[in-house]
Design an enzyme around this catalytic site. Structure first.
Site, PDB file in Angstrom:
ATOM      1  N   ASN A 141     -10.217  -0.240   0.418  1.00 11.54           N
ATOM      2  CA  ASN A 141      -8.754  -0.137   0.385  1.00 11.54           C
ATOM      3  C   ASN A 141      -8.252  -0.743  -0.935  1.00 11.54           C
ATOM      4  OD1 ASN A 141      -6.013  -0.599   0.663  1.00 11.54           O
ATOM      5  ND2 ASN A 141      -6.146  -1.300   2.794  1.00 11.54           N
ATOM      6  N   HIS A 175      -3.240   7.044   2.414  1.00  9.11           N
ATOM      7  CA  HIS A 175      -3.673   5.742   1.903  1.00  9.11           C
ATOM      8  C   HIS A 175      -5.049   5.454   2.503  1.00  9.11           C
ATOM      9  CE1 HIS A 175      -4.155   1.617   1.107  1.00  9.11           C
ATOM     10  NE2 HIS A 175      -3.803   1.205   2.314  1.00  9.11           N
ATOM     11  N   CYS A 231       0.821  -1.222   0.000  1.00  9.91           N
ATOM     12  CA  CYS A 231       0.000   0.000   0.000  1.00  9.91           C
ATOM     13  C   CYS A 231       0.854   1.272   0.000  1.00  9.91           C
ATOM     14  CB  CYS A 231      -0.937  -0.005   1.196  1.00  9.91           C
ATOM     15  SG  CYS A 231      -2.011  -1.441   1.218  1.00  9.91           S
TER      16      CYS A 231
HETATM   17  O1  UT7 Z   1      -3.548  -1.191   3.723  1.00 14.28           O
HETATM   18  C1  UT7 Z   1      -3.191  -1.235   5.066  1.00 14.28           C
HETATM   19  C2  UT7 Z   1      -3.690  -2.455   5.645  1.00 14.28           C
HETATM   20  N1  UT7 Z   1      -4.727  -2.554   6.554  1.00 14.28           N
HETATM   21  C3  UT7 Z   1      -5.147  -1.674   7.464  1.00 14.28           C
HETATM   22  O2  UT7 Z   1      -4.836  -0.532   7.520  1.00 14.28           O
HETATM   23  C4  UT7 Z   1      -6.113  -2.230   8.471  1.00 14.28           C
HETATM   24  C5  UT7 Z   1      -5.885  -1.662   9.836  1.00 14.28           C
HETATM   25  N2  UT7 Z   1      -6.844  -2.198  10.767  1.00 14.28           N
HETATM   26  C6  UT7 Z   1      -8.160  -1.853  10.749  1.00 14.28           C
HETATM   27  O3  UT7 Z   1      -8.593  -1.059   9.928  1.00 14.28           O
HETATM   28  C7  UT7 Z   1      -9.048  -2.462  11.790  1.00 14.28           C
HETATM   29  O4  UT7 Z   1      -8.278  -3.116  12.768  1.00 14.28           O
HETATM   30  C8  UT7 Z   1     -10.087  -3.458  11.200  1.00 14.28           C
HETATM   31  C9  UT7 Z   1     -11.116  -2.695  10.388  1.00 14.28           C
HETATM   32  C10 UT7 Z   1      -9.393  -4.485  10.334  1.00 14.28           C
HETATM   33  C11 UT7 Z   1     -10.824  -4.154  12.340  1.00 14.28           C
HETATM   34  O5  UT7 Z   1     -11.451  -3.216  13.182  1.00 14.28           O
HETATM   35  P1  UT7 Z   1     -11.295  -3.335  14.757  1.00 14.28           P
HETATM   36  O6  UT7 Z   1     -12.123  -2.275  15.348  1.00 14.28           O
HETATM   37  O7  UT7 Z   1      -9.820  -3.344  15.071  1.00 14.28           O
HETATM   38  O8  UT7 Z   1     -11.974  -4.722  15.047  1.00 14.28           O
HETATM   39  P2  UT7 Z   1     -11.334  -5.997  15.756  1.00 14.28           P
HETATM   40  O9  UT7 Z   1     -10.348  -6.675  14.868  1.00 14.28           O
HETATM   41  O10 UT7 Z   1     -10.893  -5.591  17.125  1.00 14.28           O
HETATM   42  O11 UT7 Z   1     -12.609  -6.943  15.885  1.00 14.28           O
HETATM   43  C12 UT7 Z   1     -13.717  -6.583  16.730  1.00 14.28           C
HETATM   44  C13 UT7 Z   1     -14.794  -7.642  16.578  1.00 14.28           C
HETATM   45  C14 UT7 Z   1     -14.262  -9.063  16.684  1.00 14.28           C
HETATM   46  O12 UT7 Z   1     -15.221  -9.831  17.363  1.00 14.28           O
HETATM   47  P3  UT7 Z   1     -15.006 -10.198  18.905  1.00 14.28           P
HETATM   48  O13 UT7 Z   1     -13.716 -10.957  18.982  1.00 14.28           O
HETATM   49  O14 UT7 Z   1     -14.965  -8.887  19.630  1.00 14.28           O
HETATM   50  O15 UT7 Z   1     -16.220 -11.008  19.209  1.00 14.28           O
HETATM   51  C15 UT7 Z   1     -14.197  -9.538  15.266  1.00 14.28           C
HETATM   52  O16 UT7 Z   1     -14.331 -10.931  15.128  1.00 14.28           O
HETATM   53  O17 UT7 Z   1     -15.391  -7.543  15.271  1.00 14.28           O
HETATM   54  C16 UT7 Z   1     -15.376  -8.840  14.660  1.00 14.28           C
HETATM   55  N3  UT7 Z   1     -15.282  -8.641  13.216  1.00 14.28           N
HETATM   56  C17 UT7 Z   1     -16.354  -8.493  12.431  1.00 14.28           C
HETATM   57  N4  UT7 Z   1     -17.655  -8.442  12.690  1.00 14.28           N
HETATM   58  C18 UT7 Z   1     -18.493  -8.251  11.651  1.00 14.28           C
HETATM   59  C19 UT7 Z   1     -14.158  -8.584  12.475  1.00 14.28           C
HETATM   60  N5  UT7 Z   1     -14.485  -8.391  11.182  1.00 14.28           N
HETATM   61  C20 UT7 Z   1     -15.830  -8.321  11.136  1.00 14.28           C
HETATM   62  C21 UT7 Z   1     -16.761  -8.128  10.092  1.00 14.28           C
HETATM   63  N6  UT7 Z   1     -18.064  -8.098  10.398  1.00 14.28           N
HETATM   64  N7  UT7 Z   1     -16.369  -7.951   8.815  1.00 14.28           N
END
Ligand code: UT7
Length: 332
Positions: free
Chosen positions: A288, A258, A116
């Site tokens: 993204n 980005h 990215c």
């Molecule tokens: O190009 C650069 C690369 N990537 C990035 O910049 C990504 C950087 N990270 C992020 O943008 C965020 O960390 C994410 C959007 C990927 C995730 O958001 P988050 O607020 O950090 O969520 P999390 O990983 O802490 O997950 C919270 C909950 C989890 O459930 P539990 O364990 O609390 O029960 C996940 O399993 O949300 C759940 N979850 C979902 N729920 C519904 C994860 N993905 C999803 C989904 N739909 N798509």
């Protein structure tokens, strides 16, 4: 060795996205997710996905063609093409195929991979060739079709990514240097945070000669770690670049990050005390798009008249590697 007096001007932009758009709601029929979760946590509402009839080469060439036209040039004027991508149609590189498709017969063309951060790294690479006086007219493309490599059963990653391409023309200028500064960085100790790894089976080719054969495996990501990395490193690298350019944050017209997550955009702007009206964001429509996201958002802002000649843009890319960087430039 710089050729004194040769500066950089960024004179045209272009972009292209696949025809199919897929809304969050549709993804909730594939994995256990919802429009509400995706929109709240990321700001993404829809993304474009390349069909089997669309190629990276085609999207990238369309973006480049449009950037060349916007710069008032023809493909025959181009000296060099750099394609930033992690998803080339051909692992040997797709830049030459783009050169051929454009008819940019005098241009040397090659791929560059920095995930990215790729577009930003490619812009800085192009600048070195221009400043030394070697090349005058360079097309820099960021293009990715990550939908090919997403695990469509993994809700933690599949909702994030989209496909697209964007490009700019960078030219030698005797009227000042409008690439005001840059700062690039890598941290391979965190390589496992975000990968599209080669997976293989050992194969006994001959007695005592073993080789590895396989293919690339879908994207894996430690989302929270990448989030924390982005929110801490991006403001830092923008501040370092501003210092090098002898500018302050209030002199920036646009913050062009980005497009990974609206929360990252907001947190970075907040840390830098940049008002949200100056933050370019189009990830609601595209998700993204990896190396494409910065030039895609740039092109939209130029074509909508937001970005005007002379405006100062602070751009920053970050992602797998881990890699990150910033560039401060003046449009036009
Ligand atoms: O190009 C650069 C690369 N990537 C990035 O910049 C990504 C950087 N990270 C992020 O943008 C965020 O960390 C994410 C959007 C990927 C995730 O958001 P988050 O607020 O950090 O969520 P999390 O990983 O802490 O997950 C919270 C909950 C989890 O459930 P539990 O364990 O609390 O029960 C996940 O399993 O949300 C759940 N979850 C979902 N729920 C519904 C994860 N993905 C999803 C989904 N739909 N798509």
């Amino acid at each position: 060795m710089n050729n004194p007096g040769v500066g950089i001007a960024i004179t045209g932009s272009g972009s292209a996205t696949p025809a199919q758009a897929v809304a969050n709601q549709a993804l909730s029929t594939i994995v256990d997710t919802s429009d509400e979760w995706i929109a709240d946590r990321t700001g993404i509402k829809s993304r474009h996905l390349a069909s089997s009839g669309e190629s990276l080469t085609e999207l990238a060439a369309a973006a480049a063609r449009s950037a060349i036209a916007a710069a008032g040039m023809t493909p025959a004027d181009i000296d060099m093409i750099i394609l930033a991508t992690s998803t080339a149609d051909d692992l040997f590189g797709s830049a030459s195929a783009i050169q051929g498709r454009l008819g940019a017969s005098k241009a040397v063309a090659f791929d560059l991979t920095a995930a990215c951060s790729g577009f930003l790294f490619a812009m800085v690479t192009a600048a070195q060739f221009i400043r030394t006086g070697v090349y005058q007219n360079v097309v820099v493309i960021g293009a990715d079709i990550l939908s090919r490599w997403v695990d469509w059963s993994d809700r933690t990653t599949c909702v994030l990514f989209g496909d697209g391409a964007g490009a700019v023309v960078m030219q030698a200028s005797m009227e000042g240097d409008r690439l005001l500064s840059f700062y690039l960085a890598s941290d391979g100790t965190q390589n496992d945070c975000l990968q599209l790894p080669f997976g293989f089976q050992p194969h006994e080719l001959l007695p005592q000669v073993s080789i590895a054969q396989g293919t690339y495996h879908p994207i894996t990501m430690k989302g929270r770690e990448v989030y924390r990395f982005a929110v801490s490193k991006v403001p830092e690298v923008i501040e370092k670049s501003l210092f090098r350019a002898n500018l302050t944050t209030d002199q920036i017209d646009w913050l062009l990050l980005h497009q990974a997550n609206q929360r990252i955009l907001d947190a970075v702007a907040d840390r830098l005390h940049i008002p949200s009206a100056k933050v370019l964001s189009n990830l609601a429509h595209y998700g993204n798009t990896s190396a494409a996201s910065i030039p895609l958002a740039l092109d939209e802002a130029v074509r909508s008249g937001k970005i005007q000649p002379g405006h100062i843009i602070a751009a920053s890319g970050f992602g797998a590697g881990l890699t990150w960087g910033a560039a401060i430039f003046q449009w036009g």
